[in-house]
Scaffold this motif. Structure first.
Motif, PDB file in Angstrom:
ATOM      1  N   VAL A 129       5.029  -4.707  -8.403  1.00 17.14           N
ATOM      2  CA  VAL A 129       3.729  -4.280  -7.856  1.00 17.14           C
ATOM      3  C   VAL A 129       3.115  -3.175  -8.708  1.00 17.14           C
ATOM      4  O   VAL A 129       1.942  -3.257  -9.114  1.00 17.14           O
ATOM      5  CB  VAL A 129       3.889  -3.805  -6.393  1.00 17.14           C
ATOM      6  CG1 VAL A 129       2.637  -3.050  -5.933  1.00 17.14           C
ATOM      7  CG2 VAL A 129       4.124  -4.994  -5.477  1.00 17.14           C
ATOM      8  N   ILE A 130       3.877  -2.135  -8.974  1.00 19.24           N
ATOM      9  CA  ILE A 130       3.344  -0.977  -9.698  1.00 19.24           C
ATOM     10  C   ILE A 130       3.045  -1.305 -11.156  1.00 19.24           C
ATOM     11  O   ILE A 130       2.010  -0.891 -11.704  1.00 19.24           O
ATOM     12  CB  ILE A 130       4.322   0.215  -9.607  1.00 19.24           C
ATOM     13  CG1 ILE A 130       4.524   0.642  -8.149  1.00 19.24           C
ATOM     14  CG2 ILE A 130       3.808   1.391 -10.435  1.00 19.24           C
ATOM     15  CD1 ILE A 130       3.264   1.069  -7.437  1.00 19.24           C
ATOM     16  N   LEU A 155      11.768   3.285 -13.941  1.00 16.20           N
ATOM     17  CA  LEU A 155      12.069   2.045 -13.228  1.00 16.20           C
ATOM     18  C   LEU A 155      13.148   2.233 -12.164  1.00 16.20           C
ATOM     19  O   LEU A 155      13.077   1.617 -11.086  1.00 16.20           O
ATOM     20  CB  LEU A 155      12.508   0.961 -14.223  1.00 16.20           C
ATOM     21  CG  LEU A 155      11.457   0.515 -15.243  1.00 16.20           C
ATOM     22  CD1 LEU A 155      11.976  -0.650 -16.077  1.00 16.20           C
ATOM     23  CD2 LEU A 155      10.155   0.109 -14.550  1.00 16.20           C
ATOM     24  N   LEU A 156      14.132   3.075 -12.436  1.00 13.99           N
ATOM     25  CA  LEU A 156      15.203   3.302 -11.457  1.00 13.99           C
ATOM     26  C   LEU A 156      14.656   3.980 -10.205  1.00 13.99           C
ATOM     27  O   LEU A 156      14.987   3.594  -9.076  1.00 13.99           O
ATOM     28  CB  LEU A 156      16.314   4.162 -12.073  1.00 13.99           C
ATOM     29  CG  LEU A 156      17.524   4.443 -11.157  1.00 13.99           C
ATOM     30  CD1 LEU A 156      18.186   3.137 -10.739  1.00 13.99           C
ATOM     31  CD2 LEU A 156      18.520   5.372 -11.853  1.00 13.99           C
ATOM     32  N   ALA A 157      13.787   4.981 -10.399  1.00 12.18           N
ATOM     33  CA  ALA A 157      13.176   5.672  -9.257  1.00 12.18           C
ATOM     34  C   ALA A 157      12.287   4.715  -8.475  1.00 12.18           C
ATOM     35  O   ALA A 157      12.278   4.734  -7.231  1.00 12.18           O
ATOM     36  CB  ALA A 157      12.364   6.873  -9.743  1.00 12.18           C
ATOM     37  N   LEU A 158      11.533   3.869  -9.190  1.00  8.81           N
ATOM     38  CA  LEU A 158      10.694   2.861  -8.532  1.00  8.81           C
ATOM     39  C   LEU A 158      11.540   1.945  -7.665  1.00  8.81           C
ATOM     40  O   LEU A 158      11.181   1.648  -6.509  1.00  8.81           O
ATOM     41  CB  LEU A 158       9.951   2.015  -9.578  1.00  8.81           C
ATOM     42  CG  LEU A 158       8.610   2.524 -10.088  1.00  8.81           C
ATOM     43  CD1 LEU A 158       8.060   1.557 -11.128  1.00  8.81           C
ATOM     44  CD2 LEU A 158       7.619   2.686  -8.947  1.00  8.81           C
ATOM     45  N   GLY A 161      13.120  -3.424  -3.791  1.00 12.99           N
ATOM     46  CA  GLY A 161      13.148  -2.574  -4.978  1.00 12.99           C
ATOM     47  C   GLY A 161      12.569  -3.281  -6.188  1.00 12.99           C
ATOM     48  O   GLY A 161      11.774  -2.701  -6.949  1.00 12.99           O
ATOM     49  N   ILE A 162      12.946  -4.551  -6.373  1.00 17.55           N
ATOM     50  CA  ILE A 162      12.416  -5.342  -7.485  1.00 17.55           C
ATOM     51  C   ILE A 162      10.914  -5.542  -7.336  1.00 17.55           C
ATOM     52  O   ILE A 162      10.149  -5.414  -8.304  1.00 17.55           O
ATOM     53  CB  ILE A 162      13.134  -6.706  -7.554  1.00 17.55           C
ATOM     54  CG1 ILE A 162      14.614  -6.505  -7.916  1.00 17.55           C
ATOM     55  CG2 ILE A 162      12.465  -7.623  -8.577  1.00 17.55           C
ATOM     56  CD1 ILE A 162      15.461  -7.749  -7.762  1.00 17.55           C
ATOM     57  N   LEU A 207       0.834  -1.209   0.000  1.00 16.59           N
ATOM     58  CA  LEU A 207       0.000   0.000   0.000  1.00 16.59           C
ATOM     59  C   LEU A 207       0.870   1.261   0.000  1.00 16.59           C
ATOM     60  O   LEU A 207       0.521   2.266  -0.638  1.00 16.59           O
ATOM     61  CB  LEU A 207      -0.935   0.000   1.210  1.00 16.59           C
ATOM     62  CG  LEU A 207      -2.008  -1.103   1.242  1.00 16.59           C
ATOM     63  CD1 LEU A 207      -2.992  -0.843   2.377  1.00 16.59           C
ATOM     64  CD2 LEU A 207      -2.746  -1.206  -0.081  1.00 16.59           C
ATOM     65  N   ILE A 208       1.989   1.209   0.712  1.00 15.92           N
ATOM     66  CA  ILE A 208       2.923   2.345   0.699  1.00 15.92           C
ATOM     67  C   ILE A 208       3.447   2.573  -0.716  1.00 15.92           C
ATOM     68  O   ILE A 208       3.517   3.713  -1.207  1.00 15.92           O
ATOM     69  CB  ILE A 208       4.096   2.093   1.675  1.00 15.92           C
ATOM     70  CG1 ILE A 208       3.606   2.227   3.120  1.00 15.92           C
ATOM     71  CG2 ILE A 208       5.239   3.085   1.418  1.00 15.92           C
ATOM     72  CD1 ILE A 208       4.627   1.852   4.159  1.00 15.92           C
ATOM     73  N   MET A 209       3.809   1.472  -1.386  1.00 19.78           N
ATOM     74  CA  MET A 209       4.271   1.580  -2.781  1.00 19.78           C
ATOM     75  C   MET A 209       3.205   2.231  -3.663  1.00 19.78           C
ATOM     76  O   MET A 209       3.493   3.126  -4.465  1.00 19.78           O
ATOM     77  CB  MET A 209       4.601   0.190  -3.333  1.00 19.78           C
ATOM     78  CG  MET A 209       5.789  -0.490  -2.718  1.00 19.78           C
ATOM     79  SD  MET A 209       5.969  -2.161  -3.421  1.00 19.78           S
ATOM     80  CE  MET A 209       7.067  -2.912  -2.232  1.00 19.78           C
TER      81      MET A 209
END
Length: 244
Positions: free
Chosen positions: A126-127, A67-70, A120-121, A54-56
């Motif tokens: 998730v997103i 993708l790097l920022a994610l 991170g992966i 949920l935080i993500m």
């Protein structure tokens, strides 16, 4: 408002169950044996994964195309969540539930670089993949069904949390009582009586957190060994009685 809360709660549970499955697979592969018990709660879900997801979703959806920022932000937020969770649970129960001290690049044994990279992966997955699928799945349900289902599952979740809390409190009391004593035959008898009352669920909790420690006290590991030896003895006595 009730429908929105219900939809988010179902999302939380879906991610908690998914996290439970991932945790079991990960631990089973690393330990080369099937591990079915993970987590503080009795049910097949790990709330820390639900909260992390949920935080993500709340903070990272704006970075869907980066993708790097994610990866970096997902690793940061989830590692922070893991650290805070470890700290709070230790403060509440006086138990260290997991310890990464043996791993490289850890912080106080609460978090480590390996997990941060995995977080991170997972943030990217998730997103980009999981959340769109889960969102469609939940919104396919009629509003009334979503609300009723959420209320029923919330009730089960709360009961589970309360029972798990008291199991942990009982375990802490038992540890506090016996951890500083020598493993004499008298203490073994007392431990046997203590374990008999709550054998199944207490055993599940101990198996779920094999690296649990008591205020970094090595005596706790001796106590755990005594607990498992005692359980083996109890099983042997039951088998012996059946044969007689």
């Amino acid at each position: 408002m009730l429908y929105i809360f219900s939809a988010w709660f179902l999302l939380f549970l879906l991610y908690s169950v998914l996290g439970y499955i991932v945790e079991i697979l990960s631990v089973s592969i690393r330990s080369k044996k099937i591990v079915l018990n993970r987590g503080f709660l009795i049910g097949p879900y790990l709330p820390i994964y639900g909260v992390g997801a949920l935080i993500m979703i709340f903070f990272l959806q704006g970075y869907e195309d980066d993708l790097l920022a994610l990866f970096i932000m997902g690793a940061f937020y989830c590692t922070l969540l893991e650290y805070i969770t470890s700290l709070l649970m230790e403060k509440i129960f006086k138990l260290r539930w997991w310890d990464y001290s043996q791993k490289k690049f850890n912080i106080n044994g609460r978090v480590c670089l390996d997990n941060a990279c995995l977080f991170g992966i997972c943030s990217i997955l998730v997103i980009k993949l999981i959340q769109p699928f889960f969102k469609r799945m939940i919104y396919l349900l009629p509003e009334v069904i979503t609300i009723i289902l959420a209320i029923i599952l919330l009730f089960i979740f709360v009961i589970d949390f309360i029972e798990s809390f008291f199991i942990t409190v009982r375990l802490k009391k038992t540890i506090t009582k016996y951890v500083h004593k020598d493993a004499t035959s008298e203490i073994k008898k007392e431990v046997m009586n203590a374990i008999r009352k709550h054998t199944t669920l207490t055993s599940r909790l101990l198996k779920a957190f094999p690296n649990m420690s008591y205020e970094a006290n090595k005596k706790f590991m001796e106590f755990l060994q005594l607990v498992f030896e005692t359980r083996q003895q109890l099983r042997y006595e039951k088998k012996k009685k059946k044969k007689e």
